[in-house]
Enzyme design. Structure first.
Site, short mmCIF file in Angstrom:
data_model
loop_
_atom_site.label_atom_id
_atom_site.label_comp_id
_atom_site.label_asym_id
_atom_site.label_seq_id
_atom_site.Cartn_x
_atom_site.Cartn_y
_atom_site.Cartn_z
N SER A 1 0.85 -1.19 0.00
CA SER A 1 0.00 0.00 0.00
C SER A 1 0.88 1.24 0.00
O SER A 1 1.99 1.23 0.56
CB SER A 1 -0.88 0.03 1.25
OG SER A 1 -1.51 1.30 1.37
N TYR B 1 -1.13 -1.18 10.10
CA TYR B 1 -1.33 -1.38 8.66
C TYR B 1 -0.10 -0.93 7.88
O TYR B 1 0.41 -1.66 7.03
CB TYR B 1 -2.57 -0.60 8.22
CG TYR B 1 -2.95 -0.81 6.77
CD1 TYR B 1 -3.72 -1.91 6.39
CD2 TYR B 1 -2.56 0.08 5.78
CE1 TYR B 1 -4.07 -2.11 5.06
CE2 TYR B 1 -2.91 -0.10 4.46
CZ TYR B 1 -3.68 -1.20 4.11
OH TYR B 1 -4.03 -1.40 2.79
N1 LIG Z 1 -8.71 -0.32 -1.39
C1 LIG Z 1 -7.62 0.42 -1.19
O1 LIG Z 1 -7.67 1.65 -1.20
C2 LIG Z 1 -6.31 -0.24 -0.98
C3 LIG Z 1 -5.16 0.55 -1.01
C4 LIG Z 1 -3.92 -0.04 -0.80
C5 LIG Z 1 -3.85 -1.39 -0.56
N2 LIG Z 1 -4.96 -2.15 -0.52
C6 LIG Z 1 -4.81 -3.57 -0.25
O2 LIG Z 1 -5.42 -4.33 -1.27
C7 LIG Z 1 -5.84 -5.58 -0.75
C8 LIG Z 1 -7.30 -5.83 -1.12
O3 LIG Z 1 -8.07 -4.84 -0.50
P1 LIG Z 1 -9.56 -4.46 -0.93
O4 LIG Z 1 -9.59 -2.99 -0.96
O5 LIG Z 1 -9.98 -5.26 -2.10
O6 LIG Z 1 -10.34 -4.89 0.41
P2 LIG Z 1 -11.55 -5.88 0.67
O7 LIG Z 1 -11.86 -5.73 2.12
O8 LIG Z 1 -12.62 -5.63 -0.31
O9 LIG Z 1 -10.92 -7.32 0.40
C9 LIG Z 1 -10.12 -8.00 1.32
C10 LIG Z 1 -10.27 -9.48 1.07
O10 LIG Z 1 -9.39 -10.19 1.96
C11 LIG Z 1 -10.13 -11.23 2.58
N3 LIG Z 1 -9.53 -11.54 3.87
C12 LIG Z 1 -9.51 -10.74 4.97
N4 LIG Z 1 -8.92 -11.37 5.99
C13 LIG Z 1 -8.56 -12.58 5.54
C14 LIG Z 1 -7.90 -13.70 6.13
N5 LIG Z 1 -7.51 -13.70 7.43
N6 LIG Z 1 -7.69 -14.80 5.38
C15 LIG Z 1 -8.10 -14.83 4.09
N7 LIG Z 1 -8.73 -13.82 3.48
C16 LIG Z 1 -8.95 -12.72 4.20
C17 LIG Z 1 -11.55 -10.72 2.68
O11 LIG Z 1 -12.49 -11.75 2.87
C18 LIG Z 1 -11.70 -9.99 1.35
O12 LIG Z 1 -12.11 -10.88 0.32
C19 LIG Z 1 -5.58 -5.52 0.75
O13 LIG Z 1 -4.35 -6.15 1.05
C20 LIG Z 1 -5.48 -4.05 1.03
O14 LIG Z 1 -4.72 -3.76 2.17
C21 LIG Z 1 -6.19 -1.60 -0.72
#
Ligand SMILES: NC(=O)c1ccc[n+]([C@@H]2O[C@H](COP(=O)([O-])OP(=O)(O)OC[C@H]3O[C@@H](n4cnc5c(N)ncnc54)[C@H](O)[C@@H]3O)[C@@H](O)[C@H]2O)c1
Length: 255
Positions: free
Chosen positions: A146, A161
Site C-alpha cells: 500500500s 497497517y
Molecule cells: N482499497 C484500497 O484503497 C487499498 C489501497 C492499498 C492497498 N490495498 C490492499 O489491497 C488488498 C485488497 O483490499 P480491498 O480494498 O480489495 O479490500 P476488501 O476488504 O474488499 O478485500 C479484502 C479481502 O481479503 C479477505 N480476507 C480478509 N482477511 C482474511 C484472512 N484472514 N484470510 C483470508 N482472506 C482474508 C476478505 O475476505 C476480502 O475478500 C488488501 O491487502 C489491502 O490492504 C487496498
C-alpha cells in the site's frame, strides 16, 4: 527467458469481497487464460466465484475457505489447490485488513490482528506456494502492499497497517533475491486509494473528493487498475522485473 507452461495456474488470496481488488484480479487473470486457485476466509464466496470464472472464461478454477494467518491451515489448502489445477506459476497475495485505530489507543490485540493477516499471511501463503513454482520451473509472486507503507498512512489505516505493508515490500525484495535462481520473480504493488469497501465501507462522494485532492490523476482508483498491474507483473514478459514496488496510486507518492 524461462518459458511458461501452456496450462498454468495463478493462486489468488482475498478474492471474495464483492467490490474488492482480489475479485477483479481473479476475473482479469481468468480472462488472460490463467486457471485460478483462490484462498479467502469467506469460503462460500470464493467457491461461487470459481464456478463463475469457469462459466465465463472456460478456465479451471477452485476456491477454498482459509484464514491466511493460520499457517497450519494454509499449507494443506495450497497443496489441495496445486493438486487439482495445472502447474502453479503465479501468486497474487491480496488478502488484507484495514486498521484506523490511532497509535495511542492501539492495544496488542489490534497490532497482532493486522500483522497476522497482512504480513504473516503473505509469508505463510508464499512459503506454501513457492515449492510448486520451483516444480513448474518458473514463478511470479506479487504482493499487494500500500502507499500507506511509504507515506505512513494518510488515507484511512494507521500504524499496524503501514508496518504490515512496509513488511510486505521487504518480504518481496528478500524473496526476489533468494528465489531468482529458480526463475521466480517477486514484486510488490503499492495501490493508492482504490474504490473498495476496505476504508470503513463504501466511499462517499465527499470522501472521494478529499482523496482525489491529493492525487495528480483526477479520480480514485478502481480494482481493475490494480488487476491490470497484477496481470502485467505475473506475465511471462515481466521476467526481468523483480524486487520492485510498482505504485498504482494516481501519483500520490512519487519517489
Ligand atoms: N482499497 C484500497 O484503497 C487499498 C489501497 C492499498 C492497498 N490495498 C490492499 O489491497 C488488498 C485488497 O483490499 P480491498 O480494498 O480489495 O479490500 P476488501 O476488504 O474488499 O478485500 C479484502 C479481502 O481479503 C479477505 N480476507 C480478509 N482477511 C482474511 C484472512 N484472514 N484470510 C483470508 N482472506 C482474508 C476478505 O475476505 C476480502 O475478500 C488488501 O491487502 C489491502 O490492504 C487496498
Amino acid at each position: 527467458m524461462h518459458a511458461f507452461p501452456a496450462e498454468r495456474t495463478a493462486i489468488i488470496t482475498g478474492a471474495a469481497s464483492r467490490r474488492g481488488i482480489g475479485r477483479a484480479a481473479a476475473h482479469r487473470l481468468a480472462r488472460d487464460g490463467w486457471s485460478v486457485g483462490m484462498l479467502d476466509i469467506d469460503g462460500p464466496a470464493v467457491k461461487d466465484l470459481a464456478e463463475e470464472l469457469t462459466r465465463t472464461y472456460g478456465v479451471q478454477a477452485v476456491g477454498a475457505g482459509v484464514d491466511v494467518g493460520d499457517a497450519d491451515a494454509v499449507r494443506p489448502a495450497v497443496d489441495d489447490l496445486a493438486g487439482a489445477l495445472p502447474p502453479v506459476v503465479a501468486l497474487a497475495n491480496i488478502a488484507g485488513v484495514s486498521s484506523p485505530t490511532p497509535y495511542l489507543e492501539l492495544d496488542d490485540a489490534e497490532w497482532e490482528r493486522v500483522l497476522r493477516v497482512n504480513l504473516h499471511g503473505v509469508h505463510h501463503v508464499t512459503q506454501a506456494v513457492v515449492p510448486a513454482m520451483i516444480r513448474a520451473g518458473v514463478g511470479r509472486v506479487v504482493c499487494v502492499s500500500s502507499v500507506s507503507a511509504q507515506r505512513g498512512g494518510g488515507t484511512y489505516s494507521r500504524t499496524p497497517y503501514s508496518v504490515s505493508k512496509a513488511g510486505v515490500i521487504g518480504l518481496a525484495r528478500a524473496l526476489a533475491r533468494e528465489l531468482g535462481r529458480h526463475g521466480i520473480t517477486a514484486n510488490a504493488i503499492a495501490p493508492g486509494p482504490i474504490d473498495t469497501d476496505i476504508m470503513g465501507g463504501k466511499l462517499s462522494d465527499e470522501r472521494k473528493a478529499e482523496l482525489v485532492a491529493e492525487l495528480v490523476v483526477d479520480r480514485v482508483g478502481t480494482p481493475d487498475d490494480i488487476a491490470a498491474a497484477i496481470s502485467f507483473l505475473v506475465g511471462q514478459e515481466s521476467g526481468y522485473i523483480t524486487g520492485q514496488t510498482l505504485n498504482v496510486d494516481g501519483g500520490l507518492y512519487m519517489h
